[in-house]
Motif scaffolding. Structure first.
Motif, short mmCIF file in Angstrom:
data_model
loop_
_atom_site.label_atom_id
_atom_site.label_comp_id
_atom_site.label_asym_id
_atom_site.label_seq_id
_atom_site.Cartn_x
_atom_site.Cartn_y
_atom_site.Cartn_z
N GLY A 40 0.82 -1.21 0.00
CA GLY A 40 0.00 0.00 0.00
C GLY A 40 0.85 1.26 0.00
O GLY A 40 0.54 2.23 -0.70
N ARG A 41 1.93 1.24 0.77
CA ARG A 41 2.81 2.41 0.80
C ARG A 41 3.51 2.58 -0.55
O ARG A 41 3.76 3.71 -0.99
CB ARG A 41 3.83 2.27 1.92
N ALA A 42 3.83 1.50 -1.21
CA ALA A 42 4.45 1.60 -2.53
C ALA A 42 3.48 2.22 -3.53
O ALA A 42 3.86 3.08 -4.35
CB ALA A 42 4.89 0.22 -3.01
N LEU A 43 2.21 1.81 -3.46
CA LEU A 43 1.21 2.40 -4.34
C LEU A 43 0.97 3.86 -3.97
O LEU A 43 0.77 4.72 -4.84
CB LEU A 43 -0.10 1.61 -4.24
N TRP A 44 1.00 4.16 -2.68
CA TRP A 44 0.85 5.53 -2.18
C TRP A 44 1.90 6.44 -2.81
O TRP A 44 1.60 7.57 -3.24
CB TRP A 44 0.98 5.53 -0.67
N ALA A 45 3.14 5.95 -2.89
CA ALA A 45 4.23 6.74 -3.47
C ALA A 45 3.95 7.03 -4.94
O ALA A 45 4.24 8.13 -5.44
CB ALA A 45 5.55 6.01 -3.31
N ARG A 46 3.40 6.06 -5.66
CA ARG A 46 3.07 6.27 -7.07
C ARG A 46 1.95 7.29 -7.23
O ARG A 46 1.98 8.13 -8.14
CB ARG A 46 2.68 4.94 -7.73
N LEU A 47 0.97 7.23 -6.35
CA LEU A 47 -0.13 8.21 -6.40
C LEU A 47 0.39 9.61 -6.09
O LEU A 47 -0.03 10.59 -6.72
CB LEU A 47 -1.21 7.82 -5.38
N ALA A 48 1.31 9.70 -5.14
CA ALA A 48 1.89 10.99 -4.79
C ALA A 48 2.67 11.56 -5.97
O ALA A 48 2.61 12.78 -6.25
CB ALA A 48 2.78 10.86 -3.56
N LYS A 49 3.38 10.69 -6.66
CA LYS A 49 4.16 11.15 -7.82
C LYS A 49 3.23 11.67 -8.91
O LYS A 49 3.59 12.59 -9.67
CB LYS A 49 5.01 9.99 -8.35
N ALA A 50 2.02 11.13 -8.98
CA ALA A 50 1.03 11.61 -9.94
C ALA A 50 0.36 12.90 -9.49
O ALA A 50 -0.45 13.46 -10.23
CB ALA A 50 -0.03 10.53 -10.17
N GLY A 51 0.66 13.33 -8.25
CA GLY A 51 0.14 14.60 -7.76
C GLY A 51 -1.14 14.53 -6.96
O GLY A 51 -1.72 15.56 -6.62
N VAL A 52 -1.59 13.32 -6.61
CA VAL A 52 -2.88 13.18 -5.94
C VAL A 52 -2.93 13.92 -4.60
O VAL A 52 -3.85 14.71 -4.34
CB VAL A 52 -3.22 11.69 -5.73
N PHE A 53 -1.94 13.73 -3.74
CA PHE A 53 -1.99 14.32 -2.41
C PHE A 53 -1.60 15.79 -2.41
O PHE A 53 -1.97 16.54 -1.50
CB PHE A 53 -1.12 13.51 -1.45
N ALA A 54 -0.89 16.22 -3.44
CA ALA A 54 -0.53 17.64 -3.56
C ALA A 54 -1.74 18.50 -3.87
O ALA A 54 -1.70 19.72 -3.69
CB ALA A 54 0.53 17.81 -4.64
N LEU A 55 -2.86 17.88 -4.33
CA LEU A 55 -4.04 18.65 -4.70
C LEU A 55 -4.68 19.33 -3.50
O LEU A 55 -5.41 20.31 -3.67
CB LEU A 55 -5.06 17.72 -5.37
N ALA A 56 -4.43 18.83 -2.29
CA ALA A 56 -5.03 19.41 -1.08
C ALA A 56 -4.08 20.36 -0.36
O ALA A 56 -4.45 20.90 0.69
CB ALA A 56 -5.48 18.29 -0.13
N VAL A 57 -2.88 20.55 -0.90
CA VAL A 57 -1.85 21.34 -0.21
C VAL A 57 -1.53 22.59 -1.02
O VAL A 57 -1.40 22.54 -2.25
CB VAL A 57 -0.57 20.49 0.00
N HIS A 58 -1.37 23.72 -0.33
CA HIS A 58 -1.04 24.98 -0.99
C HIS A 58 0.33 24.90 -1.66
O HIS A 58 1.23 24.18 -1.21
CB HIS A 58 -1.04 26.12 0.03
N GLU A 59 0.48 25.69 -2.72
CA GLU A 59 1.72 25.70 -3.48
C GLU A 59 2.92 26.10 -2.63
O GLU A 59 4.02 25.60 -2.82
CB GLU A 59 1.60 26.66 -4.67
N GLU A 60 2.71 27.00 -1.68
CA GLU A 60 3.83 27.46 -0.85
C GLU A 60 4.42 26.35 0.00
O GLU A 60 5.54 26.48 0.52
CB GLU A 60 3.38 28.61 0.06
N HIS A 61 3.68 25.26 0.16
CA HIS A 61 4.17 24.12 0.93
C HIS A 61 4.46 22.91 0.04
O HIS A 61 4.47 21.77 0.52
CB HIS A 61 3.17 23.75 2.02
N GLY A 62 4.67 23.16 -1.24
CA GLY A 62 5.03 22.07 -2.14
C GLY A 62 3.86 21.37 -2.79
O GLY A 62 4.04 20.33 -3.43
N GLY A 63 2.65 21.95 -2.65
CA GLY A 63 1.48 21.33 -3.24
C GLY A 63 1.09 21.94 -4.57
O GLY A 63 1.81 22.75 -5.14
#
Length: 328
Positions: A40-63
């Motif tokens: 699950g963590r390996a898949l999580w990393a792939r989703l993060a690379k696709a930008g999924v979790f960055a969608l909820a984070v402001h740009e100033e914090h890397g989102g």
């Protein structure tokens, strides 16, 4: 108000669908349910690379966000493929810390956006659950209590759930990260983000259940003909499709109101949550009935979707609570 996705959003959904379709998510779900978060963590990393979790984070914090519409698109695909883990909770934690700022936001938001950290969030409410989802697999469990946010230092025993891949535990102890009168409003916004993400997951889940059930009744025969040719079966499937189709624009509308920071966003999110949750639950009941008892066996992959429907319906706002909020 425009409810149709643009070309870029549709392509984003297709790319996630393609990636998850080849990720072997049934095996990931079973490993997560057994207490092995590695796949699950390996898949999580792939989703993060696709930008999924960055969608909820402001740009100033890397989102990339906050982008509620794109978040709903992504979570629809996560639900379609039954991805396990505290997905909505991580997005909501990002929304909470983004509203509050401070050292906690600077420390955690870049890690959440990049997928380096998995977070869970517990916002106890009257009659609500005091448990956090997947506290045993998360790097951080944020707990809101009144006007304080603390980072739990441990958790209690993992409790059984209707969905074996949803592992619940009570967060324990921890130091206060943030406090002040602004916490309540930030927590309410975070809960809306979690509810929207959960509604989108439920909608995607329901669509997969319907698609697989339609395929099954076309293959299964009785009295020498396909079960799907029976009028009662056709009506049941049509009702399921109508419920999902009616829920879709409500999810999009809720995402748009959140994007605009509209005061009515909470009511829109509640309407979307109850419609998508009930539609997914109905899809699960239809799938189970038309597959027979086979649908509930752990060996059949479909059961991984069926077992998620009711927990997703009730998480971050039960149907009764959501209806009360809409009427209020």
């Amino acid at each position: 108000m425009r409810f149709l996705l643009d070309d870029e959003q549709r392509e984003f959904a297709r790319s996630l669908d393609g990636m998850l379709g080849s990720a072997g998510t049934p095996g990931v779900v079973r490993a997560w349910a057994s207490g092995d978060p590695g796949p699950g963590r390996a898949l999580w990393a792939r989703l993060a690379k696709a930008g999924v979790f960055a969608l909820a984070v402001h740009e100033e914090h890397g989102g990339l966000g906050p982008l509620p519409v794109e978040l709903a698109v992504a979570f629809g695909e996560l639900g379609r493929h039954a991805v396990p883990g505290p997905l909505a909770e991580t997005a909501a934690a990002g929304a909470l810390l983004g509203r509050l700022g401070g050292d906690a936001a600077r420390d955690w938001l870049p890690r959440l956006a990049s997928g380096e950290a998995v977070a869970s969030l517990c916002v106890p409410s009257p009659g609500g659950s005091p448990y956090a989802l997947d506290a045993d697999a998360a790097d951080a469990v944020f707990v809101v209590a009144g006007d304080t946010v603390r980072l739990a230092e441990s958790h209690g025993p993992v409790q059984p759930s209707a969905d074996p891949a949803r592992r619940l535990a009570r967060p324990l102890g921890g130091a206060v990260l943030l406090e002040g009168p602004e916490v309540a409003a930030a927590a309410a916004h975070a809960a809306d983000v979690a509810a929207l993400a959960t509604a989108a997951q439920a909608l995607g889940l329901g669509r997969t259940l319907l698609e697989r059930t339609v395929a099954y009744v076309r293959r299964r025969t009785q009295f020498g003909v396909a079960v799907g040719s029976f009028q009662a079966v056709k009506h049941r499937l049509a009702d399921t499709l109508v419920a999902l189709e009616f829920a879709q624009p409500l999810v999009h509308a809720a995402a748009l109101t959140l994007a605009a920071d509209d005061p009515a966003a909470g009511r829109e999110v509640a309407a979307a949550k109850v419609a998508a949750g009930e539609a997914a639950h109905a899809a699960a009941r239809t799938a189970l009935q038309l597959h027979g008892a086979l649908g509930y066996t752990w060996e059949l992959d479909l059961s991984l979707w069926i077992r998620k429907a009711r927990p997703l319906r009730d998480a971050w706002g039960t149907p009764a609570a959501c209806r009360a909020r809409v009427l209020a």
